[in-house]
Each structure stands twice: as structure tokens, then as C-alpha cells.
Design a protein around this motif. Structure first.
Motif: not given
Length: 448
Positions: A331-334, A402-404, A409-410, A422-425
Motif C-alpha cells: 500500500q505504501i509503495l502504490m 503512519a504505516l511505515a 521504520g520511516d 526521492v521517496a525512501e521507505l
């Protein structure tokens, strides 16, 4: 009653600030005190008093400067105030004794010392310090009354063992004792009033925050219920539009019907995001997930959208795993890929990369070549409602972070060298990799 939350922190901060001002103020008071003491030593014929005055003044200067330097370097410590007050009290009584006893001009320094002790020390400690001052005062009165110190009085004030009859000396000592007790009590009253104001302010603040939290929870629940109820009529509108579409001839009517269906889809997406935001985070279903596989799945789901916008999607994420909830990470990556596609110009590429950092954490990055993040709004992009899209809801990044963070994590956004974002999970390392780290490689790129 126990102090309200935040009371000790505010108290410590304010006491530290006052102590810092006191340490600096003492340095400003040094010159007149030093001048007075050196003048008395200059005109005083008694050698022992000259030596004692010089030693007392030099010791005071060294102590004041050392305490100021200590505060500047190490900050405030709880033991600093008792140490300073005890040393200052004994120094004041000592220099009073060698400069005339009850006739000394230095005896009145005991009054502000008593008040400071009442403000900063517990009541038992301040009372004990006042007792020391009173005992020292009556001792000086007895020395003058009995003549045990023939040169107690300064020569500039007439010399001799005392400045008046015994009745005067003891009365003077008694009045000074009352002043010392009053100054200590006044200090305690100021401290009590200060603490009471802090308690009342914090209690009121806590009650206000609790009422606000309850109201916000009620409004969130009500909004979620309204959003849920709106989904059903929207689904009906979308279904009816779909039934009407085949029978509508090409032209303005058909275009308007398509616009209607697109707007219904957009409204449903906004309601879904709002419901995800308003409902509590469900517990994680943790497992070992292949981040490369998740990246490829997300890229495949956006293949049609990317083709429509003439944007490529590339994945470089083979061989990296993480302990996470695959559904939530997907869900985060989408959300991140959707944002990257919206920001990317034609003939650009959105890239997904996954690798394991030196700390063992898994890092998934989504890179685009869009306009980048405006520094003016970068700090607020994760706040609910903040968005750079004309039709965005402003909840996607909030939910994603919030999910990360639920994973430990973050999620961070940063500018990409050469333009873009750059969006970094970041996902924490699994327990088995936390000690020495688990090697994870990156495979060759594969376009999706």
C-alpha cells in the motif's frame, strides 16, 4: 497530589534559566565588592585582617568565575544551587566576621541569600540555612559583647571589640534573625506561588487537551460514518452511469457521461483514503517478504497508467527481504509510485530500488524526474490535507508514513540530484540481522 505532566520539566527549565542569570549577575556584582574589600584592606592597619580580606576576595572571585564557566560548559545540575548557597552563606558569614561582625557592611548580604535559599531549596534545607545564619549572628554578638576579639571592629569605624553595649548587640542580632527568617519565608512563598501557577496552568492545559482529543475523536468517528454512507450512493451512481453508457451515442452526452464516471471514481478514491486515515491502524501481520517481488507487483499494477502517460517504470530490487506486513508495504509503495507517475513528465522514468543499508535496515526508494518538492511545503507534506496536486486529498502520504512508522521504520522525501524527488521507505532490520547485519544484494534492473 502528584504534579501534572510536564511540571518537573518546566520547573527544571525555569530554575536553570534563573541560575544562569544569577551566575552572570554575580560576575557583574564582583567589581564593587572587590573594590570595597580591597579599600578596607588598604586602610586597615591589622595585618591578619588584610590577609584574610585578600584571601576571601580572591576565593570569591575564583569560585564565581568557576561556577559561571561550569554552567556555560555543562549546563545546570540539581546540585549546583545547594553547593552555591552553602558556600555563599559560609563565605558571607566569614567575611562579616573579619570586617566588624554586626557592624560589617557585608552582613546585609545574608538577606538576599536567605530569600534565594527559600526560593530554590526545599523548606527544610532553607530553614537549616537560616538557622546557620541566626547562629552565626548571635555568635558575632557574643564576641562583641564579651570582648573576646579585641580588634573585631574595623579601624575605619572606630576600632575596638564592639560598636555598642551588649543589649544593643543582642537586640541587633535578634532583629537580624527575624529579617533572615522573613526573607527565607518570603522566598518560600514566591516558590509556592510559582509552583501553584504552573500546576494550575498545566492542569487547565491537560483538561483542554483531553476535551479536544475527545471532540476530535467524536468528529473523526462521525466523519468516517458519513464517508462510509456516501460510498453506497456513489456506487449506485457509478453503476447507473455504466448501464447508460452503451446506449448513449458518441458526442457531448457521451463525453459528459465519461466525465461523470471519472469524477465518481475520484470521489470514491478520496473516500477510501479518508476511511483509511480515520480508522485505527490494525495490527501488523508480520512475515518475511521479498521486497523485490513487491516492487515488481506494484510496477505491474501501474503499467497501464504509465503507458498512458508515456512514462517508464524500472525496478532494481532483486534479492532484498524484510520482516514486514507485505500488504501494508505494498500500500505504501502504490501510493509513492502513484505520486511519482503524477509528477513525471512524458518520456521520463519512475525507478524503484531496494537495497539493504549498512545498519541492516531495508530501504526502498521511488525516484522520479518531476519538478521536485518545493522547500516551502516540504515540512508539511506529511500533514493531513497537505498536497501539491490540484485534486489531491492530502491523506496519501500521511497514511503511508503512519504505516511505515507502525513497522518501526520511516518514510522521508528528499530532492533527487539532477531534478526530481526521492521517496525512501526505511524498514528496520529483522532481529537476526540486528547484531551483525544480513548481507543483501541488488540484482540487475528489469523494466516493467
Amino acid at each position: 497530589m502528584p504534579p501534572p505532566p510536564g511540571h518537573r520539566e518546566i520547573q527544571h527549565e525555569e530554575v536553570s534559566r534563573l541560575f544562569g542569570k544569577m551566575a552572570g549577575g554575580r560576575l557583574a556584582a564582583l567589581p564593587p565588592i572587590v573594590v570595597l574589600a580591597l579599600w578596607l584592606a588598604w586602610i586597615e592597619p591589622a595585618a591578619w585582617r588584610r590577609v584574610a580580606l585578600v584571601v576571601a576576595v580572591v576565593g570569591m572571585c575564583v569560585f564565581f568565575v568557576a561556577e559561571w564557566v561550569r554552567f556555560r560548559r555543562l549546563g545546570f545540575s540539581p546540585g549546583a544551587i545547594p553547593r552555591n548557597l552553602v558556600i555563599a552563606t559560609f563565605w558571607q558569614m566569614g567575611i562579616t566576621a573579619i570586617t566588624g561582625g554586626l557592624a560589617s557592611p557585608f552582613i546585609y548580604i545574608a538577606v538576599p541569600l536567605g530569600m534565594i535559599a527559600g526560593v530554590f531549596l526545599p523548606w527544610r534545607a532553607s530553614l537549616l540555612l537560616s538557622g546557620v545564619q541566626i547562629a552565626a549572628t548571635f555568635t558575632l554578638a557574643a564576641l562583641g559583647a564579651t570582648g573576646a576579639a579585641p580588634e573585631l571592629n574595623l579601624q575605619v569605624f572606630g576600632g575596638g571589640a564592639r560598636v555598642g553595649p551588649p543589649a544593643y548587640l543582642y537586640t541587633h542580632a535578634a532583629m537580624l534573625s527575624l529579617v533572615f527568617l522573613f526573607s527565607s519565608g518570603a522566598g518560600r512563598a514566591l516558590r509556592w506561588s510559582f509552583d501553584r501557577m504552573i500546576r494550575r496552568a498545566l492542569t487547565a492545559q491537560q483538561a483542554s487537551l483531553e476535551a479536544h482529543a475527545e471532540r476530535a475523536e467524536e468528529l473523526t468517528a462521525l466523519s468516517a460514518e458519513i464517508a462510509h454512507e456516501l460510498k453506497n450512493p456513489l456506487a449506485s451512481v457509478k453503476g447507473l452511469a455504466g448501464l447508460l453508457a452503451p446506449g448513449v451515442p458518441e458526442g457531448k452526452a457521451s463525453e459528459r457521461l465519461q466525465v461523470l464516471r471519472r469524477e465518481v471514481d475520484r470521489m470514491q478514491a478520496i473516500l477510501d483514503e479518508f476511511l483509511n486515515f480515520s480508522r485505527p491502524l490494525v495490527p501488523l501481520a508480520l512475515g518475511d517478504a521479498d521486497l523485490g517481488l513487491l516492487c515488481h507487483e506494484v510496477a505491474a499494477l501501474h503499467e497501464g497508467m504509465a503507458r498512458e502517460r508515456d512514462v517508464g517504470v524500472a525496478v532494481r530490487a532483486d534479492g532484498v527481504s524484510a520482516r514486514c506486513d507485505p500488504r501494508k508495504v505494498k500500500q505504501i509503495l502504490m501510493n509513492l509510485v502513484q505520486n511519482a507517475l503524477d509528477a513525471s513528465p512524458a518520456r521520463a522514468a519512475v525507478e524503484l530500488e531496494a537495497a539493504r543499508g549498512a545498519d541492516g535496515a531495508a530501504r526502498v526508494r521511488v525516484l522520479d524526474r518531476g519538478r521536485g518538492v518545493d522547500p516551502a511545503v516540504q515540512g508539511s507534506l506529511f500533514s493531513p490535507g497537505a498536497t501539491t496536486k490540484p485534486r489531491g486529498s492530502g491523506l496519501g502520504l500521511t497514511i503511508a508514513r503512519a504505516l511505515a512508522r507502525q513497522h518501526g521504520g520511516d518514510l522521508v522525501l528528499s530532492p533527487r540530484p539532477g531534478g526530481g524527488t526521492v521517496a525512501e521507505l526505511v524498514l528496520p532490520p529483522p532481529p537476526r540481522a540486528a547484531g551483525g547485519g544480513e548481507a543483501g544484494g541488488t540484482g540487475g534492473g528489469r523494466a516493467a
